[in-house]
Motif scaffolding. Structure first.
Motif, PDB file in Angstrom:
ATOM      1  N   MET A 130      39.261 124.285   9.687  1.00 61.03           N
ATOM      2  CA  MET A 130      39.885 125.448   9.071  1.00 61.03           C
ATOM      3  C   MET A 130      41.408 125.314   9.115  1.00 61.03           C
ATOM      4  SD  MET A 130      39.492 129.594   9.738  1.00 61.03           S
ATOM      5  CE  MET A 130      39.026 129.341  11.411  1.00 61.03           C
ATOM      6  N   LYS A 131      41.945 124.915  10.245  1.00 58.04           N
ATOM      7  CA  LYS A 131      43.386 124.757  10.385  1.00 58.04           C
ATOM      8  C   LYS A 131      43.911 123.694   9.417  1.00 58.04           C
ATOM      9  CE  LYS A 131      46.880 123.916  13.923  1.00 58.04           C
ATOM     10  NZ  LYS A 131      47.138 123.552  15.311  1.00 58.04           N
ATOM     11  N   THR A 132      43.178 122.606   9.282  1.00 62.87           N
ATOM     12  CA  THR A 132      43.584 121.526   8.381  1.00 62.87           C
ATOM     13  C   THR A 132      43.558 121.993   6.931  1.00 62.87           C
ATOM     14  OG1 THR A 132      42.668 119.917   9.943  1.00 62.87           O
ATOM     15  CG2 THR A 132      43.120 119.140   7.719  1.00 62.87           C
ATOM     16  N   PHE A 133      42.463 122.605   6.508  1.00 65.92           N
ATOM     17  CA  PHE A 133      42.359 123.073   5.129  1.00 65.92           C
ATOM     18  C   PHE A 133      43.398 124.150   4.817  1.00 65.92           C
ATOM     19  CE2 PHE A 133      37.868 121.393   5.155  1.00 65.92           C
ATOM     20  CZ  PHE A 133      38.076 120.461   4.147  1.00 65.92           C
ATOM     21  N   HIS A 134      43.659 125.046   5.774  1.00 65.04           N
ATOM     22  CA  HIS A 134      44.677 126.080   5.573  1.00 65.04           C
ATOM     23  C   HIS A 134      46.054 125.459   5.344  1.00 65.04           C
ATOM     24  CE1 HIS A 134      43.282 130.199   5.859  1.00 65.04           C
ATOM     25  NE2 HIS A 134      42.428 129.859   6.805  1.00 65.04           N
ATOM     26  N   ALA A 135      46.390 124.441   6.113  1.00 61.70           N
ATOM     27  CA  ALA A 135      47.716 123.820   6.020  1.00 61.70           C
ATOM     28  C   ALA A 135      47.991 123.260   4.626  1.00 61.70           C
ATOM     29  CB  ALA A 135      47.850 122.717   7.065  1.00 61.70           C
ATOM     30  N   PHE A 136      46.945 122.901   3.916  1.00 60.86           N
ATOM     31  CA  PHE A 136      47.105 122.312   2.583  1.00 60.86           C
ATOM     32  C   PHE A 136      46.594 123.246   1.481  1.00 60.86           C
ATOM     33  CE2 PHE A 136      47.541 118.842   5.453  1.00 60.86           C
ATOM     34  CZ  PHE A 136      48.533 118.065   4.872  1.00 60.86           C
ATOM     35  N   LYS A 137      46.469 124.526   1.821  1.00 59.29           N
ATOM     36  CA  LYS A 137      46.037 125.568   0.870  1.00 59.29           C
ATOM     37  C   LYS A 137      44.691 125.239   0.227  1.00 59.29           C
ATOM     38  CE  LYS A 137      50.792 126.679  -0.070  1.00 59.29           C
ATOM     39  NZ  LYS A 137      51.912 126.331  -0.900  1.00 59.29           N
ATOM     40  N   CYS A 138      43.820 124.643   1.011  1.00 56.77           N
ATOM     41  CA  CYS A 138      42.498 124.240   0.523  1.00 56.77           C
ATOM     42  C   CYS A 138      41.370 125.026   1.182  1.00 56.77           C
ATOM     43  CB  CYS A 138      42.282 122.749   0.767  1.00 56.77           C
ATOM     44  SG  CYS A 138      43.403 121.677  -0.120  1.00 56.77           S
ATOM     45  N   TRP A 139      41.667 126.132   1.814  1.00 54.00           N
ATOM     46  CA  TRP A 139      40.650 126.862   2.561  1.00 54.00           C
ATOM     47  C   TRP A 139      39.823 127.786   1.680  1.00 54.00           C
ATOM     48  CZ3 TRP A 139      37.603 126.727   6.403  1.00 54.00           C
ATOM     49  CH2 TRP A 139      36.967 127.875   6.858  1.00 54.00           C
ATOM     50  N   ASP A 140      40.459 128.537   0.813  1.00 49.48           N
ATOM     51  CA  ASP A 140      39.747 129.547   0.028  1.00 49.48           C
ATOM     52  C   ASP A 140      38.637 128.961  -0.828  1.00 49.48           C
ATOM     53  OD1 ASP A 140      41.365 131.473   1.116  1.00 49.48           O
ATOM     54  OD2 ASP A 140      42.735 131.536  -0.586  1.00 49.48           O
ATOM     55  N   LYS A 141      38.858 127.789  -1.371  1.00 42.95           N
ATOM     56  CA  LYS A 141      37.850 127.122  -2.198  1.00 42.95           C
ATOM     57  C   LYS A 141      37.617 125.708  -1.658  1.00 42.95           C
ATOM     58  CE  LYS A 141      38.676 129.917  -6.214  1.00 42.95           C
ATOM     59  NZ  LYS A 141      38.925 129.980  -7.639  1.00 42.95           N
TER      60      LYS A 141
END
Length: 168
Positions: A130-141
């Motif tokens: 989650m932290k990794t995906f959030h950092a690259f704006k890839c969490w929502d999708k």
């Protein structure tokens, strides 16, 4: 790989990085970008052709990119730090192997694959993802950074560079 092919590909990577930097020119300076490619085939294709044939899917008016390359230097450093953290925390290689093909399945199926793998992770592994995906704006999708006309992911880049990083 013949040396000439590697040299041509290196020049292609440099050209793409410079082009991306000039796209972010604010009038005073252009940020530095770095591009990379991990060659696993001995074909003689140029980098732009490889990116279009192996790292891009067009569906309707939207294009999906299986990579976010080239990276601004700060973002690449951040990506490397996440790779080191994954190694240090012994993130399971089997889960990474399951995640890697997700973007190549297309936007919807890629999201489903990521959610499926994410759901099987332990709590600490989920938090790290989650932290990794959030950092690259890839969490929502997950795993996509989704814009109106395109989507891109850092997932393949992260997994590609894992092999070349250590945990220090």
């Amino acid at each position: 790989h013949p040396f000439r092919v590697l040299l041509d590909q290196a020049e292609g990577l440099l050209s793409l990085a410079k082009k991306e930097g000039s796209n972010h020119d604010n009038g005073f300076w252009s940020p530095s970008f770095i591009d990379f490619h991990i060659g696993t085939h001995s074909h003689q294709l140029d980098i732009e052709t490889i990116r279009k044939t192996e790292y891009q899917i067009e569906k309707g008016s939207k294009t999906s990119y299986m990579t976010m390359r080239p990276y601004e230097v700060d973002k690449l450093e951040e990506l490397l730090q996440f790779a080191k953290t994954l190694k240090k925390e012994n993130f399971p290689a089997t889960k990474l192997q399951q995640l890697y093909p997700a973007p190549f399945l297309g936007r919807e199926n890629g999201m489903l694959r990521c959610i499926e793998v994410y759901a099987r992770c332990k709590k600490e592994e989920r938090q790290l993802l989650m932290k990794t995906f959030h950092a690259f704006k890839c969490w929502d999708k997950m795993p996509w950074e989704d814009e109106e006309d395109k989507a891109a992911t850092m997932l393949t880049d992260l997994i590609d560079i894992l092999e070349f990083t250590d945990e220090t």
